[in-house]
Design a protein around this motif. Structure first.
Motif, PDB file in Angstrom:
ATOM      1  N   ALA A 106       6.084  19.780 -36.197  1.00  0.00           N
ATOM      2  CA  ALA A 106       4.868  20.082 -37.132  1.00  0.00           C
ATOM      3  C   ALA A 106       3.962  19.130 -37.183  1.00  0.00           C
ATOM      4  CB  ALA A 106       5.759  20.604 -38.277  1.00  0.00           C
ATOM      5  N   VAL A 107       4.225  17.994 -37.252  1.00  0.00           N
ATOM      6  CA  VAL A 107       3.398  16.944 -37.758  1.00  0.00           C
ATOM      7  C   VAL A 107       2.732  16.240 -36.227  1.00  0.00           C
ATOM      8  CG1 VAL A 107       4.416  16.387 -40.032  1.00  0.00           C
ATOM      9  CG2 VAL A 107       4.941  14.975 -38.045  1.00  0.00           C
TER      10      VAL A 107
ATOM     11  N   VAL B 253       1.066  23.255 -47.189  1.00  0.00           N
ATOM     12  CA  VAL B 253       1.538  23.533 -45.539  1.00  0.00           C
ATOM     13  C   VAL B 253       0.685  22.523 -44.844  1.00  0.00           C
ATOM     14  CG1 VAL B 253       1.527  25.287 -44.189  1.00  0.00           C
ATOM     15  CG2 VAL B 253       1.946  25.892 -46.448  1.00  0.00           C
ATOM     16  N   ASN B 254       1.375  21.856 -44.060  1.00  0.00           N
ATOM     17  CA  ASN B 254       0.854  20.958 -43.101  1.00  0.00           C
ATOM     18  C   ASN B 254      -0.290  20.015 -43.818  1.00  0.00           C
ATOM     19  OD1 ASN B 254       1.915  21.900 -40.742  1.00  0.00           O
ATOM     20  ND2 ASN B 254       0.441  23.217 -40.273  1.00  0.00           N
TER      21      ASN B 254
ATOM     22  N   ALA C 170       5.142  24.973 -38.589  1.00  0.00           N
ATOM     23  CA  ALA C 170       4.225  24.509 -39.578  1.00  0.00           C
ATOM     24  C   ALA C 170       5.082  23.890 -40.529  1.00  0.00           C
ATOM     25  CB  ALA C 170       3.713  25.894 -40.310  1.00  0.00           C
ATOM     26  N   LEU C 171       4.663  23.042 -41.183  1.00  0.00           N
ATOM     27  CA  LEU C 171       5.453  22.037 -42.117  1.00  0.00           C
ATOM     28  C   LEU C 171       5.005  22.187 -43.461  1.00  0.00           C
ATOM     29  CD1 LEU C 171       7.492  19.570 -42.129  1.00  0.00           C
ATOM     30  CD2 LEU C 171       5.369  17.934 -42.770  1.00  0.00           C
ATOM     31  N   PHE C 172       6.150  22.845 -44.260  1.00  0.00           N
ATOM     32  CA  PHE C 172       5.918  23.406 -45.633  1.00  0.00           C
ATOM     33  C   PHE C 172       6.650  22.295 -46.490  1.00  0.00           C
ATOM     34  CE2 PHE C 172       5.658  27.349 -43.408  1.00  0.00           C
ATOM     35  CZ  PHE C 172       5.301  28.158 -44.124  1.00  0.00           C
ATOM     36  N   GLN C 173       5.843  21.910 -47.591  1.00  0.00           N
ATOM     37  CA  GLN C 173       6.397  21.145 -48.565  1.00  0.00           C
ATOM     38  C   GLN C 173       6.647  22.072 -49.839  1.00  0.00           C
ATOM     39  OE1 GLN C 173       3.741  18.271 -50.557  1.00  0.00           O
ATOM     40  NE2 GLN C 173       4.918  18.051 -52.105  1.00  0.00           N
TER      41      GLN C 173
ATOM     42  N   LEU D 101       8.954  25.392 -40.407  1.00  0.00           N
ATOM     43  CA  LEU D 101       9.235  26.817 -40.038  1.00  0.00           C
ATOM     44  C   LEU D 101       8.594  27.251 -38.751  1.00  0.00           C
ATOM     45  CD1 LEU D 101      10.635  29.173 -41.484  1.00  0.00           C
ATOM     46  CD2 LEU D 101       8.478  29.883 -42.493  1.00  0.00           C
ATOM     47  N   PRO D 102       9.190  27.686 -37.713  1.00  0.00           N
ATOM     48  CA  PRO D 102       8.443  27.986 -36.555  1.00  0.00           C
ATOM     49  C   PRO D 102       7.488  29.148 -36.804  1.00  0.00           C
ATOM     50  CG  PRO D 102      10.828  28.119 -36.231  1.00  0.00           C
ATOM     51  CD  PRO D 102      10.554  27.966 -37.682  1.00  0.00           C
TER      52      PRO D 102
END
Length: 508
Positions: free
Chosen positions: A318-319, A461-462, A487-490, A503-504
């Protein structure tokens, strides 16, 4: 015509001919004819020197340096003192201490049959193990052995007793240092070895005071390295299968060269007896801690001031990291060295002073090795690029005084909830406008599988802060356009703790 089977010589030639024809036929049927034998890979072989193997030579040399540590402590009046007044050093551990699960034994602490309960003020006696590291009387043991102790007695392998004083302790690594003052006496002592050179499968010899029985010797192998047993932020234990029991705590685990490669500190045992799983503090850790205790009576550690998490394969994707290494910053505390230097939530710390960081615990250990006031170069991955930040470390003792972020919480009922199509989560804006609250999670969705829970707040998100579902959708779409598969969720829970979940990305 006579049957060839009646003549032994002819019969043998006949059979050999059939076999040869069969082999040739098999080769032809497979479409291959070859006279070259098949070549097999060589099996694993180990050249082991033949010798009359034993541990007696090691034990005879090191045993005089290993001691029993007897601790007395003032205890409050109780209606029940079990074990006839004998207290285990493990009893000092608070009920919520992480090591409790390794030491608790069912039924202990109860009055034995036929014995009346003890009442009134008294002194409890606990016992552990230790070892001399200098000829002038410095003794290493565990912190939990001496914790809350009022007096300390060192018992030699020949029964000689000496009074000792406590020099210092380090709760975070469970180490303590005692000192025997005995003028004109030179003690046999041992030295720390190089545990980094020790391999899984190498022999170890444990010497100690199990169950108060005095100098006892057991042997086994290193069965694993780098064990995390939840005892603290610097867990990096050697796992050994030598028979270590209650009372062995603080005792040494020796290599065959007679050097200490670990300090026995915990056992895993549902029954209280040895089941072949014991944990030792590596010599490399103990050596540095003991040196600090000997010099200052305390241990000073550098402090970065961040909350960190593991970088998973999904988070790395994601990152934009090629490897799932480093430690992701879930939250930099307020007014800490990290926040002052500009380290941000979502940064992935990949190196300290140019040395690669593989995970959160390695980062914690690296930072702890620096003294407060040191300036270190922290390498972070941010916005698809590597950056360096110079940080002047604080003192870890400030940790309890540092301000923490007061996370926004939503206590009201959901307002205008909406579903994030394809992801199985229902969202609603938070009451303060900071983040989006997860109000429902489909139990069969990928979000549920990744750990999303109702009540979580999606903060970003991201790396982009979100205030509504549209912000979330836009951030996911942007990640997809950039070729990301996740996608990277905080996420922030109701207790204000941050975590990152990848999350894909669902393709429409």
């Amino acid at each position: 015509m006579r049957n060839s089977a009646s003549n032994p010589k002819k019969r043998n030639k006949f059979i050999a001919g059939i076999l040869a024809a069969g082999v040739a036929g098999a080769a032809l049927s497979a479409g291959v004819v070859s006279n070259t034998p098949a070549v097999l890979a060589a099996p694993v072989t180990v050249d082991t020197p033949q010798q009359n193997f034993g541990f007696a030579d090691v034990v005879s040399k090191v045993s005089p340096a290993v001691v029993s540590v007897r601790v007395t402590q003032d205890v409050k009046p109780t209606a029940d003192m079990g074990r006839g007044g004998f207290a285990s050093p493990f009893d000092n551990l608070p009920e919520d201490h992480p090591l409790r699960r390794f030491f608790d034994i069912p039924g202990q602490g109860q009055t034995p049959p036929g014995m009346a309960p003890h009442r009134g003020n008294r002194q409890a006696i606990g016992q552990g193990s230790g070892f001399f590291i200098s000829d002038d009387g410095y003794v290493v043991t565990n912190n939990h052995v001496v914790e809350n102790g009022s007096t300390f007695t060192i018992v030699m392998d020949d029964g000689t007793e000496y009074d000792a004083k406590l020099i210092g302790t380090d709760e975070r690594t469970d180490l303590a240092l005692l000192k025997v003052d005995a003028p004109n006496t030179k003690f046999t002592y041992v030295e720390f070895g190089d545990d980094n050179a020790a391999r899984v499968g190498d022999w170890v010899v444990a010497v100690g005071n199990p169950f108060g029985l005095g100098g006892s010797v057991t042997a086994g192998i290193i069965s694993a390295r780098g064990r995390d047993i939840g005892a603290g932020p610097y867990d990096d234990f050697l796992q050994i299968d030598a028979a270590v029991n209650r009372g062995n705590s603080g005792g040494p685990a020796f290599g065959l060269d007679g050097k200490v490669i670990g300090v026995n500190t915990a056992i895993f045992s549902p029954s209280g007896g040895n089941v072949g799983i014991a944990f030792a503090i590596p010599a490399s850790v103990a050596k540095d801690v003991v040196a600090s205790l000997r010099q200052d009576g305390t241990v000073e550690r550098g402090w970065l001031g961040v909350q960190i998490g593991q970088v998973t394969e999904d988070i790395a994707e994601a990152v934009g990291l090629s490897e799932a290494e480093g430690a992701i910053v879930t939250m930099p505390d307020n007014e800490t060295p990290a926040s002052k230097a500009g380290i941000q939530t979502g940064d992935v710390i990949t190196a300290v002073d140019g040395e690669t960081v593989t995970g959160p615990r390695e980062l914690a250990r690296k930072i702890a090795n620096y003294r407060p006031g040191s300036t270190v170069e922290i390498t972070v991955w941010r916005d698809n690029a590597s950056k360096t930040v110079d940080v002047t470390l604080g003192d870890l003792s400030q940790l309890d005084e540092a301000a923490s972020i007061d996370a926004p919480r939503s206590n009201g009922s959901p307002v205008n909830p909406s579903s994030l199509s394809g992801y199985g989560i229902t969202l609603t804006p938070s009451e303060d406008g900071k983040g989006v609250v997860v109000t429902d999670v489909d139990p069969d969705s990928s979000a549920a599988e990744k750990g999303f829970q109702a009540g979580d707040t999606i903060v970003a998100v991201n790396g982009s802060e979100v205030a509504d579902q549209q912000d979330v959708s836009a951030a996911i779409e942007n990640a997809s356009k950039n070729g990301r598969r996740a996608a990277l969720f905080q996420l922030r829970n109701g207790d204000g703790q941050n975590r990152f979940v990848a999350l894909p990305i669902e393709k429409s």
